[in-house]
Design an enzyme around this catalytic site. Sequence first.
Site, PDB file in Angstrom:
ATOM      1  N   THR A  72       4.188  47.005 -31.056  1.00  0.00           N
ATOM      2  CA  THR A  72       3.172  46.990 -31.759  1.00  0.00           C
ATOM      3  C   THR A  72       1.977  46.794 -30.809  1.00  0.00           C
ATOM      4  O   THR A  72       1.179  47.081 -30.001  1.00  0.00           O
ATOM      5  CB  THR A  72       2.806  46.682 -33.332  1.00  0.00           C
ATOM      6  OG1 THR A  72       3.289  46.747 -34.156  1.00  0.00           O
ATOM      7  CG2 THR A  72       0.959  46.593 -33.334  1.00  0.00           C
ATOM      8  N   ASN A 151      10.456  58.030 -35.178  1.00  0.00           N
ATOM      9  CA  ASN A 151      10.941  56.958 -36.378  1.00  0.00           C
ATOM     10  C   ASN A 151      11.603  57.481 -37.889  1.00  0.00           C
ATOM     11  O   ASN A 151      12.119  56.604 -38.134  1.00  0.00           O
ATOM     12  CB  ASN A 151       9.950  55.559 -35.698  1.00  0.00           C
ATOM     13  CG  ASN A 151       8.347  56.140 -36.772  1.00  0.00           C
ATOM     14  OD1 ASN A 151       7.370  56.924 -35.465  1.00  0.00           O
ATOM     15  ND2 ASN A 151       7.592  55.674 -37.793  1.00  0.00           N
ATOM     16  N   SER A 199      11.227  47.503 -28.993  1.00  0.00           N
ATOM     17  CA  SER A 199      11.084  46.062 -29.502  1.00  0.00           C
ATOM     18  C   SER A 199      12.687  45.590 -30.229  1.00  0.00           C
ATOM     19  O   SER A 199      13.438  46.536 -30.445  1.00  0.00           O
ATOM     20  CB  SER A 199       9.855  46.270 -30.484  1.00  0.00           C
ATOM     21  OG  SER A 199       9.808  45.178 -31.973  1.00  0.00           O
ATOM     22  N   HIS A 201      13.541  43.978 -32.496  1.00  0.00           N
ATOM     23  CA  HIS A 201      14.621  43.651 -33.465  1.00  0.00           C
ATOM     24  C   HIS A 201      15.103  45.138 -33.732  1.00  0.00           C
ATOM     25  O   HIS A 201      15.556  45.627 -35.198  1.00  0.00           O
ATOM     26  CB  HIS A 201      13.891  43.428 -34.441  1.00  0.00           C
ATOM     27  CG  HIS A 201      12.590  43.950 -35.130  1.00  0.00           C
ATOM     28  ND1 HIS A 201      12.308  44.712 -36.486  1.00  0.00           N
ATOM     29  CD2 HIS A 201      11.145  44.397 -34.938  1.00  0.00           C
ATOM     30  CE1 HIS A 201      11.421  45.357 -36.282  1.00  0.00           C
ATOM     31  NE2 HIS A 201      10.364  44.940 -35.532  1.00  0.00           N
ATOM     32  N   THR A 237       2.177  30.693 -24.202  1.00  0.00           N
ATOM     33  CA  THR A 237       3.664  30.248 -24.143  1.00  0.00           C
ATOM     34  C   THR A 237       4.824  30.847 -24.418  1.00  0.00           C
ATOM     35  O   THR A 237       4.655  31.491 -25.829  1.00  0.00           O
ATOM     36  CB  THR A 237       3.464  29.225 -24.738  1.00  0.00           C
ATOM     37  OG1 THR A 237       2.519  28.161 -24.619  1.00  0.00           O
ATOM     38  CG2 THR A 237       4.666  28.377 -24.546  1.00  0.00           C
ATOM     39  N   CYS A 325       3.018  56.781 -47.867  1.00  0.00           N
ATOM     40  CA  CYS A 325       2.702  55.898 -47.349  1.00  0.00           C
ATOM     41  C   CYS A 325       3.267  54.854 -47.621  1.00  0.00           C
ATOM     42  O   CYS A 325       3.119  53.470 -48.708  1.00  0.00           O
ATOM     43  CB  CYS A 325       1.421  56.052 -46.789  1.00  0.00           C
ATOM     44  SG  CYS A 325       1.337  55.364 -45.359  1.00  0.00           S
TER      45      CYS A 325
HETATM   46  N1  PLP Z   1       6.388  52.076 -32.849  1.00  0.00           N
HETATM   47  C1  PLP Z   1       7.696  52.860 -33.429  1.00  0.00           C
HETATM   48  C2  PLP Z   1       7.968  54.150 -32.980  1.00  0.00           C
HETATM   49  C3  PLP Z   1       8.304  51.919 -34.822  1.00  0.00           C
HETATM   50  O1  PLP Z   1       9.025  52.840 -35.264  1.00  0.00           O
HETATM   51  C4  PLP Z   1       7.565  50.846 -34.557  1.00  0.00           C
HETATM   52  C5  PLP Z   1       8.256  50.271 -36.118  1.00  0.00           C
HETATM   53  O2  PLP Z   1       8.603  50.544 -36.994  1.00  0.00           O
HETATM   54  C6  PLP Z   1       6.425  50.173 -33.961  1.00  0.00           C
HETATM   55  C7  PLP Z   1       6.256  50.845 -32.962  1.00  0.00           C
HETATM   56  C8  PLP Z   1       6.472  48.867 -33.811  1.00  0.00           C
HETATM   57  O3  PLP Z   1       6.405  47.267 -33.471  1.00  0.00           O
HETATM   58  P1  PLP Z   1       7.172  45.926 -34.148  1.00  0.00           P
HETATM   59  O4  PLP Z   1       7.761  45.830 -35.343  1.00  0.00           O
HETATM   60  O5  PLP Z   1       7.827  45.185 -32.994  1.00  0.00           O
HETATM   61  O6  PLP Z   1       5.398  45.881 -33.694  1.00  0.00           O
END
Ligand code: PLP
Length: 398
Positions: A72, A151, A199, A201, A237, A325
């Site tokens: 994000t 996603n 990202s 995770h 940091t 949603c």
């Molecule tokens: N962009 C996409 C395509 C995602 O699927 C996600 C999370 O589901 C994000 C951005 C946001 O990532 P984060 O959870 O690391 O903020």
Amino acid sequence: MRRVYFDHSATSRVLPEVFEAMAPFYTERFGNASSLHSFGREARASMEHARKHLAALINADPGEIVFTSGGTEADNLAIKGVAAYKGRAKGHILTTCIEHHAVLESCAHLGRLGFEVTELPISKDGLVDAAEAEAAMRDDTVLVSVMAANNEIGTIQPIMEIGAAARSRGIPFHTDAVQAIGKMDIDVKRDNIDLLSLSAHKFHGPKGIGALYVRKGTKIEPQIHGGGHERGMRSSTENVPGIVGLGKAAEIARRDFVPTTAAMRDLRDRIVKEVPELVPRAYLNGHRTHRLVNNVNFRFDFIEGEALMLQLDMKGVAVSTGSACSTGSLEPSHVLMALGLTHEQAHGNLRLTLGRENTYEDVDHFLAVLPGIVSRLREISPFSEARSMGGEGGSCVQ
Ligand code: PLP
């Protein structure tokens, strides 16, 4: 009861190797990477080692990686940072209607500040048209942002072509590759990418850490000001344990790319083939081939996605749905609606996202429990057509 995790696009397990790499940075090696003493130097060296591994995964130079708190923040930095370069207050931004909210809301914010935003449509199988994207680029376009892979429906977009068109016009090209990393071969040089969000995770690293790739020379304004960390691009940091975990996850993703993607593709193809044979009126959402190796997205007529998800959960299978949603609204997801589905069609949505640790037995379990759940839910459906369908198979994939 067997527990099966098919929600890797939501998040993934931190691999033991990743966890082991991170652990000392919480306890013995806890230095601040900006400190000049040995504790600090040790932290910085490990951070730079991680940066190299991450850069190698996408064929970037280590100096082009900016660590952030996740996908994000990387999306926000790319979009707001380019748009607002040197106090710019207007211009045109080109994106798509199926981006993650981190992109769409960043663009909407800029729209409120005076920028003009165009959202490209998608085809009925979820693809953005590269020629249409090129035609929508204007003299005042300051940024093009198109995700590498979606996603929800897993559709892989023609980013190399769109990036080339943007590059030839001198427009910076950003791609949200949060779902693509570890599942798709991404090369920022070959793919004409100026900015790329990722990202940890989503590919077996820890939560709360991500990165933005910023191609050398890309003009971008920092969005978090402070002590000048990350070459002034992102103060605060550094999250050294997180960065070490991200680096390790990147190293593993690169090392294991071929076998893990082949295994996920096998499982995906089996589910895509067998679900419609076992369950009548099940339709695949998204493109058949331009699709992430780990993404399966179906819609089932006469079924509520939430009910299906909860029933599967009771059988130990964790999946997700875009039918209502995630923010709790009653609207189906913007991605499903952009496919041209009706509300009723979008409501019967189920997403399975596979991971490197899933097995054939996991798929066996899912395929064994799914038909019974679907026919029970259809029996209590208000649609008489659903109640008369019973549970027998019958293929009907679109
Ligand atoms: N962009 C996409 C395509 C995602 O699927 C996600 C999370 O589901 C994000 C951005 C946001 O990532 P984060 O959870 O690391 O903020």
